[in-house]
Write a protein that holds these residues in place. Sequence first.
Motif, PDB file in Angstrom:
ATOM      1  N   GLN A 119      -4.888  -4.849   4.080  1.00  0.00           N
ATOM      2  CA  GLN A 119      -3.978  -4.171   5.007  1.00  0.00           C
ATOM      3  C   GLN A 119      -2.755  -3.576   4.312  1.00  0.00           C
ATOM      4  N   ARG A 120      -2.738  -3.597   2.990  1.00  0.00           N
ATOM      5  CA  ARG A 120      -1.598  -3.015   2.286  1.00  0.00           C
ATOM      6  C   ARG A 120      -1.747  -1.495   2.214  1.00  0.00           C
ATOM      7  N   PRO A 121      -0.635  -0.763   2.226  1.00  0.00           N
ATOM      8  CA  PRO A 121      -0.713   0.693   2.087  1.00  0.00           C
ATOM      9  C   PRO A 121      -1.114   1.058   0.655  1.00  0.00           C
ATOM     10  N   ALA A 122      -1.877   2.110   0.525  1.00  0.00           N
ATOM     11  CA  ALA A 122      -2.357   2.528  -0.791  1.00  0.00           C
ATOM     12  C   ALA A 122      -1.213   2.988  -1.692  1.00  0.00           C
ATOM     13  N   GLU A 123      -0.095   3.351  -1.077  1.00  0.00           N
ATOM     14  CA  GLU A 123       1.033   3.898  -1.855  1.00  0.00           C
ATOM     15  C   GLU A 123       1.618   2.921  -2.868  1.00  0.00           C
ATOM     16  N   ALA A 125       0.713   1.264  -5.245  1.00  0.00           N
ATOM     17  CA  ALA A 125      -0.426   1.115  -6.158  1.00  0.00           C
ATOM     18  C   ALA A 125      -0.206   0.032  -7.217  1.00  0.00           C
ATOM     19  N   GLU A 126       0.968   0.032  -7.823  1.00  0.00           N
ATOM     20  CA  GLU A 126       1.217  -0.933  -8.894  1.00  0.00           C
ATOM     21  C   GLU A 126       1.158  -2.363  -8.357  1.00  0.00           C
ATOM     22  N   THR A 132      -4.396  -7.486  -7.064  1.00  0.00           N
ATOM     23  CA  THR A 132      -5.832  -7.490  -7.347  1.00  0.00           C
ATOM     24  C   THR A 132      -6.131  -8.316  -8.589  1.00  0.00           C
ATOM     25  N   GLU A 133      -5.265  -8.177  -9.579  1.00  0.00           N
ATOM     26  CA  GLU A 133      -5.480  -8.945 -10.809  1.00  0.00           C
ATOM     27  C   GLU A 133      -5.406 -10.444 -10.535  1.00  0.00           C
ATOM     28  N   VAL A 134      -4.450 -10.827  -9.714  1.00  0.00           N
ATOM     29  CA  VAL A 134      -4.320 -12.251  -9.383  1.00  0.00           C
ATOM     30  C   VAL A 134      -5.579 -12.760  -8.674  1.00  0.00           C
TER      31      VAL A 134
ATOM     32  N   ASP B  42       4.933  -3.664   3.690  1.00  0.00           N
ATOM     33  CA  ASP B  42       4.597  -2.352   3.140  1.00  0.00           C
ATOM     34  C   ASP B  42       5.571  -1.975   2.029  1.00  0.00           C
ATOM     35  N   VAL B  43       6.855  -2.205   2.300  1.00  0.00           N
ATOM     36  CA  VAL B  43       7.875  -2.002   1.270  1.00  0.00           C
ATOM     37  C   VAL B  43       7.935  -3.284   0.450  1.00  0.00           C
TER      38      VAL B  43
END
Lengths: 157, 157
Positions: A119-123, A125-126, A132-134, B42-43
Amino acid sequence: MDNVINITEKQKELIEKLGVLCERDGMQPAAARIVALLLVSDVTDLTFDNIREALQMSKSATSNALNLLLGTGKIEYITKPGDRKRYFKSKLGSWKEEVRESFKNFSVVSNLFKDVLAQRPAETAEFNGKLTEVTNFLDFLIDELPKVYTKWEKENS
Amino acid sequence: MDNVINITEKQKELIEKLGVLCERDGMQPAAARIVALLLVSDVTDLTFDNIREALQMSKSATSNALNLLLGTGKIEYITKPGDRKRYFKSKLGSWKEEVRESFKNFSVVSNLFKDVLAQRPAETAEFNGKLTEVTNFLDFLIDELPKVYTKWEKENS
DNA sequence: TTTTTAGTTCTGCAAATTAAGAACCAAAAA
DNA sequence: TTTTTGGTTCTTAATTTGCAGAACTAAAAA
């Protein structure tokens, strides 16, 4: 009349240290000391009153702690023919089991992290990448840790 | 005036779940929710007041929790030029670090068990044997787990 | 049948945790 | 210089936890 069990100073010290360790894992003080007592005591099978006297606690505290420990599988008891008392003893294997259980918890965390990611926004990214790594790391552990267990079993059979 | 950040129902739900997870690891409620908020929001970089408003807590609770989390390395903050506010963000790597730390704890337990064994009477042979097996198992893990880490590093470089 | 044993359950208190609210403070802005 | 911002610290209040002590109970012993 029960023969009172004796605890040396050295043993008392070890009980405190082991107790603190168990408490840090979320166990309540009285229960933690019982677990510790059953590890250091010369006599490994202790009665309700042995424990109560050795640790100087009330009957209610003793009763509650013992039942809690029986429920969580950290101790067990045996009985002796012609003896109404129960003899409580450390379920030593529980330490190994506990480690295994704590490993299983990784998948709970990993799954929740995946829900978060979904559910996180793609913006961001970092941030998403690090998260994702975790989860990848956790999934790696979930995969690898059972292998470590298998290796142990193999080397000890 | 700060632009208030918005939290969806789905996010609130995830905050609760993550919060409970952190609380079970001994983190206090307010701190646990902050950690969770910084994962789902989101932020990703939030101010003191963003957090206070999003989680509806007092300034004191917010201040104490944030400083606790900064101290334990679970969050960090950045500043922006010409802006007095601090922007708090999740230190995502701490999750990996935490697992590593929890593994290190095995040696504390193992060493204590060895101290226990050193003062146990030889007569309780079966008990001592089981205890030895547990410490052997722990020592095995202390040996193997770093290898698992190495494998991860290798596969991700 | 009464008494003893081996506990359990039920108050109730004392200490520890957690967080609210208000007062406070230092640096920057006006 | 005064005011505002971005917090921190202090006091208090509400829970929660952990345990003692006493009353209780079921089974066995006397």
